[in-house]
Scaffold this active site. Structure first.
Site, short mmCIF file in Angstrom:
data_model
loop_
_atom_site.label_atom_id
_atom_site.label_comp_id
_atom_site.label_asym_id
_atom_site.label_seq_id
_atom_site.Cartn_x
_atom_site.Cartn_y
_atom_site.Cartn_z
N ARG A 76 11.31 -3.76 7.65
CA ARG A 76 12.33 -3.17 6.80
C ARG A 76 13.66 -3.35 7.53
NH1 ARG A 76 8.09 0.74 6.99
NH2 ARG A 76 7.02 0.96 4.98
N LYS A 88 9.49 5.02 7.95
CA LYS A 88 9.06 5.59 6.68
C LYS A 88 7.72 6.30 6.86
CE LYS A 88 9.21 4.31 1.83
NZ LYS A 88 9.33 3.20 0.86
N HIS A 135 16.58 -7.71 1.09
CA HIS A 135 15.23 -7.12 1.06
C HIS A 135 14.17 -8.14 0.68
CE1 HIS A 135 12.43 -3.81 1.07
NE2 HIS A 135 12.04 -4.07 -0.17
N ARG A 142 11.54 -9.48 3.15
CA ARG A 142 10.27 -8.75 3.34
C ARG A 142 9.22 -9.23 2.33
NH1 ARG A 142 8.13 -4.17 5.90
NH2 ARG A 142 7.14 -2.59 4.58
N HIS A 150 2.68 0.14 5.78
CA HIS A 150 2.38 0.80 4.51
C HIS A 150 1.28 1.84 4.70
CE1 HIS A 150 4.00 -3.00 2.31
NE2 HIS A 150 4.95 -2.10 2.50
N TYR A 165 4.72 -6.12 -2.91
CA TYR A 165 5.59 -7.13 -2.31
C TYR A 165 5.16 -8.57 -2.63
CZ TYR A 165 8.35 -3.84 0.36
OH TYR A 165 9.22 -2.86 0.70
#
Length: 301
Positions: free
Chosen positions: A139, A162, A233, A236, A267, A276
């Site tokens: 990220r 996260k 982004h 990713r 994740h 993704y």
């Protein structure tokens, strides 16, 4: 109502959610309800407050924040009313990402190395950052928060990002060498220094990186062939797709590969990793070839 909101926020944070946006929204709603003399959630008041949002998406987000709170608090106090969840008819759509080709990534790094002032660390910083994001799928916030101490012999230590997860991200030898070469030129003063710095020597800000990256995309000529504006982004997304292309054959082996990829990307479940992935031509061709081989082996047996 504020006491119930604080209890709800504390519980959610204890399970790993930041809740910063939810806190702002729920405090705003509590103030709105207090002006109406309502110590409990009234469905119509929640709708009226949510309607103050400037767009359908924001109105829906405001109402959803209240709905999640009510579902929690109703267990102990059924005087709170649950608003209709989809009152504003918002529909969340996934924006198809741009999957960068190897040639596009090479051009991005090349134009980054041409950033001015020439000979300054800025060009090397952006080139290294883009290369690292492409090679690891980090990220952007994780990359910008890296300190020198986080760069270890075993990989990058990604601390409490996260969902408050800390993980170790191994690096390919070429990525590790490139990062070490950058740090050798960067000459950090201590292990607490950020890896990537701006012209003042502080940690780089996301908005500044995004604006520069958008200009680099244009300069590299990537926007001319892309259907949608390529984003920072999307690096990713690109990493996830390329990692899937490298999956070994066989259902059990590819399943283990996806589980490892999910962990590598930080994740909490594999469904987030699927988000993704994108069906690009190369990937569909690989799937078609694998399908043909499977059918052929079945006929021969």
């Amino acid at each position: 109502m504020l006491t119930a909101i604080e209890t709800y926020l504390d519980l959610r944070r204890a399970t790993g959610f930041a809740m910063s946006n939810a806190e702002c929204l729920l405090r705003s709603f509590a103030a709105f309800a207090a002006e109406r003399g309502q110590p409990h959630v009234h469905a119509q008041s929640a709708i009226d407050w949510a309607a103050l949002g400037p767009s359908v998406a924001q109105r829906d987000a405001r109402l959803q924040a209240v709905c999640r709170f009510v579902r929690h608090v109703q267990i102990e106090d059924d005087r709170h009313e649950l608003p209709p969840a989809n009152y504003f008819g918002a529909r969340k759509r996934r924006r198809p990402p741009h999957i960068y080709s190897s040639a596009e990534l090479d051009r991005l790094i090349e134009v980054a190395l041409q950033l001015r002032p020439r000979g300054d660390l800025r060009a090397q910083t952006y080139a290294t950052l883009i290369a690292l994001l492409a090679a690891t799928g980090l990220r952007i916030s994780e990359a910008l928060k890296l300190t020198v101490a986080d760069v270890t012999r075993d990989g990058l230590l990604i601390r409490e990002t996260k969902f408050r997860k800390t993980r170790l991200v191994p690096l390919h030898d070429t990525a590790a060498t490139g990062l070490q070469c950058y740090l050798a030129r960067r000459r950090p003063r201590s292990d607490d220094d950020p890896v990537f710095i701006d012209k003042s020597g502080g940690a780089m800000r996301y908005i500044a990186v995004k604006e520069t990256f958008d200009r680099l995309v244009i300069k590299a000529g990537i926007t001319e062939a892309a259907k949608r504006r390529p984003r920072l982004h999307d690096l990713r997304h690109t990493f996830a797709v390329r990692a899937l292309q490298g999956s070994p054959a066989g259902r059990s082996r590819s399943g283990a590969h996806m589980a490892a990829l999910s962990t590598y990307m930080g994740h909490v479940n594999i469904y987030a990793t699927y988000w993704y992935l994108e069906a690009i031509a190369d990937l569909m061709r690989d799937i078609a070839v694998a399908g043909e081989e499977f059918l052929s082996s079945g006929r021969q047996s």
